[in-house]
Design a protein around this motif. Sequence first.
Motif, PDB file in Angstrom:
ATOM      1  N   SER A 224      -8.378 -57.907 -76.573  1.00 34.51           N
ATOM      2  CA  SER A 224      -8.668 -56.784 -75.446  1.00 34.51           C
ATOM      3  C   SER A 224      -7.891 -55.649 -76.080  1.00 34.51           C
ATOM      4  CB  SER A 224      -8.145 -57.077 -74.063  1.00 34.51           C
ATOM      5  OG  SER A 224      -6.787 -57.494 -74.268  1.00 34.51           O
ATOM      6  N   PHE A 225      -8.035 -54.329 -75.372  1.00 36.90           N
ATOM      7  CA  PHE A 225      -7.566 -53.314 -75.976  1.00 36.90           C
ATOM      8  C   PHE A 225      -5.971 -53.628 -75.653  1.00 36.90           C
ATOM      9  CE2 PHE A 225     -11.594 -50.654 -74.961  1.00 36.90           C
ATOM     10  CZ  PHE A 225     -11.959 -50.752 -76.400  1.00 36.90           C
ATOM     11  N   LEU A 226      -5.475 -54.026 -74.592  1.00 34.12           N
ATOM     12  CA  LEU A 226      -4.206 -54.159 -74.453  1.00 34.12           C
ATOM     13  C   LEU A 226      -3.577 -54.939 -75.388  1.00 34.12           C
ATOM     14  CD1 LEU A 226      -1.674 -53.359 -72.606  1.00 34.12           C
ATOM     15  CD2 LEU A 226      -2.388 -55.032 -70.905  1.00 34.12           C
ATOM     16  N   SER A 227      -4.165 -56.229 -75.406  1.00 31.68           N
ATOM     17  CA  SER A 227      -3.605 -57.156 -76.191  1.00 31.68           C
ATOM     18  C   SER A 227      -3.431 -56.593 -77.755  1.00 31.68           C
ATOM     19  CB  SER A 227      -4.415 -58.511 -76.147  1.00 31.68           C
ATOM     20  OG  SER A 227      -5.813 -58.316 -76.624  1.00 31.68           O
ATOM     21  N   LEU A 228      -4.676 -56.058 -78.272  1.00 35.40           N
ATOM     22  CA  LEU A 228      -4.564 -55.620 -79.679  1.00 35.40           C
ATOM     23  C   LEU A 228      -3.750 -54.777 -79.884  1.00 35.40           C
ATOM     24  CD1 LEU A 228      -6.149 -55.621 -82.334  1.00 35.40           C
ATOM     25  CD2 LEU A 228      -7.594 -53.857 -81.328  1.00 35.40           C
ATOM     26  N   SER A 229      -3.388 -53.698 -78.900  1.00 34.32           N
ATOM     27  CA  SER A 229      -2.501 -52.434 -79.192  1.00 34.32           C
ATOM     28  C   SER A 229      -0.943 -53.242 -79.104  1.00 34.32           C
ATOM     29  CB  SER A 229      -2.473 -51.415 -77.974  1.00 34.32           C
ATOM     30  OG  SER A 229      -2.184 -51.957 -76.734  1.00 34.32           O
ATOM     31  N   ILE A 230      -0.635 -54.003 -78.227  1.00 36.49           N
ATOM     32  CA  ILE A 230       0.614 -54.832 -78.282  1.00 36.49           C
ATOM     33  C   ILE A 230       0.740 -55.565 -79.554  1.00 36.49           C
ATOM     34  CG2 ILE A 230       1.931 -56.643 -76.830  1.00 36.49           C
ATOM     35  CD1 ILE A 230       0.828 -55.815 -74.326  1.00 36.49           C
ATOM     36  N   ALA A 231      -0.135 -56.314 -80.017  1.00 32.65           N
ATOM     37  CA  ALA A 231       0.030 -56.928 -81.352  1.00 32.65           C
ATOM     38  C   ALA A 231       0.149 -56.229 -82.206  1.00 32.65           C
ATOM     39  CB  ALA A 231      -1.154 -57.919 -81.492  1.00 32.65           C
ATOM     40  N   CYS A 232      -0.254 -54.815 -82.512  1.00 34.79           N
ATOM     41  CA  CYS A 232      -0.258 -53.982 -83.621  1.00 34.79           C
ATOM     42  C   CYS A 232       1.130 -53.034 -83.399  1.00 34.79           C
ATOM     43  CB  CYS A 232      -1.410 -52.986 -83.343  1.00 34.79           C
ATOM     44  SG  CYS A 232      -3.061 -53.780 -84.008  1.00 34.79           S
ATOM     45  N   LEU A 233       1.608 -53.090 -82.348  1.00 34.81           N
ATOM     46  CA  LEU A 233       2.837 -52.051 -82.016  1.00 34.81           C
ATOM     47  C   LEU A 233       4.218 -52.959 -82.373  1.00 34.81           C
ATOM     48  CD1 LEU A 233       2.166 -50.117 -79.076  1.00 34.81           C
ATOM     49  CD2 LEU A 233       2.484 -49.253 -81.290  1.00 34.81           C
ATOM     50  N   ILE A 234       4.148 -54.231 -82.252  1.00 31.55           N
ATOM     51  CA  ILE A 234       5.485 -55.271 -82.400  1.00 31.55           C
ATOM     52  C   ILE A 234       5.765 -55.266 -83.741  1.00 31.55           C
ATOM     53  CG2 ILE A 234       6.301 -57.495 -82.459  1.00 31.55           C
ATOM     54  CD1 ILE A 234       4.540 -58.113 -79.802  1.00 31.55           C
ATOM     55  N   PRO A 235       4.939 -55.162 -84.839  1.00 29.96           N
ATOM     56  CA  PRO A 235       5.708 -54.935 -86.360  1.00 29.96           C
ATOM     57  C   PRO A 235       6.442 -53.702 -86.592  1.00 29.96           C
ATOM     58  CG  PRO A 235       3.537 -55.896 -86.376  1.00 29.96           C
ATOM     59  CD  PRO A 235       3.497 -55.412 -85.059  1.00 29.96           C
TER      60      PRO A 235
END
Length: 304
Positions: A122-133
């Motif tokens: 989803s858009f939320l999970s994808l953005s969170i996964a990409c913002l963590i690093p």
Amino acid sequence: MIISSIEILIMILTLFALCALIKSHRSTPVFVIHLILSDLIQIICRLTHTITWSWDAYIAYDYSLIAGLYFMACVAFERYLLVSHPIWYRSHHSLKVCCVVSVIIWFVPLIFRDGYSHGLFSFLSLSIACLIPYPIIILCFVGTCCGLSCAISLTSLKRKKILGSLFLVLLTYTFLILPHVILIFITNHFRSYNHKLFEICLFFSRYLLYLNPLADCVLYMFLRPDVGGLMKSVHCCCRTDVGGLMKSVHCCCRTDVGGLMKSVHCCCRTDTHQSSTHSRDEHSRDSSAAFACCVSMQKPASHS
């Protein structure tokens, strides 16, 4: 398709070169190899999605994108350990450890998978996964910059290579990946994807994301052990040419000035010798005349 064809050729050459570094007992480029492999999967999925639209290619693209970002964080963290904790890094860092960590990273995107939509992100999970690093990369960059001032065992060339690789990772994430992640996050929360300006920004951010594999291939230059020697050889060649030119000009100037001084010196010696010879001749003529006068005065009148 044009961008992908260029990227595939460059990435295959880079993978062969990185595997050659692995064979020379260097465990450093393991994370970079997996990073380029994830980029290669992204390109193949993008080409498949362009030719024949499918959900599987879309899912695989998001999966490899998230894995590639975490491999970028691993590269930054590895550089940080090399500078801030060199003893621990040399004692625990090996090819086996890097391979185990790489396998774990490949399973990290499964944490952010949405189970209710057939494996899609989803858009939320994808953005969170990409913002963590991103915070990890920033902290590693700042910690490495602080640690380089206290690192005594590292040479200046090694420091430049470490800082250059970290700066490239941070620059790539900030300008090629972060705009697309922010726009995806805005899409999820504000539902403004129907706006014309937002669609144009999302379009250009997606193409910036497509240039990410080319930037990742540049990391190979900071891992080569002979880059410093190549730069030094170019610098020495330039210095040799300029030094030879300056020496030749200096020798010519010395030759001209020396010849001029010699000619002036010879002229002065010639003039001095001629004047001394002339004065000596006049003195001898005067002495001869005085001697003749004295002899004539001492002779009797009969003989005179």
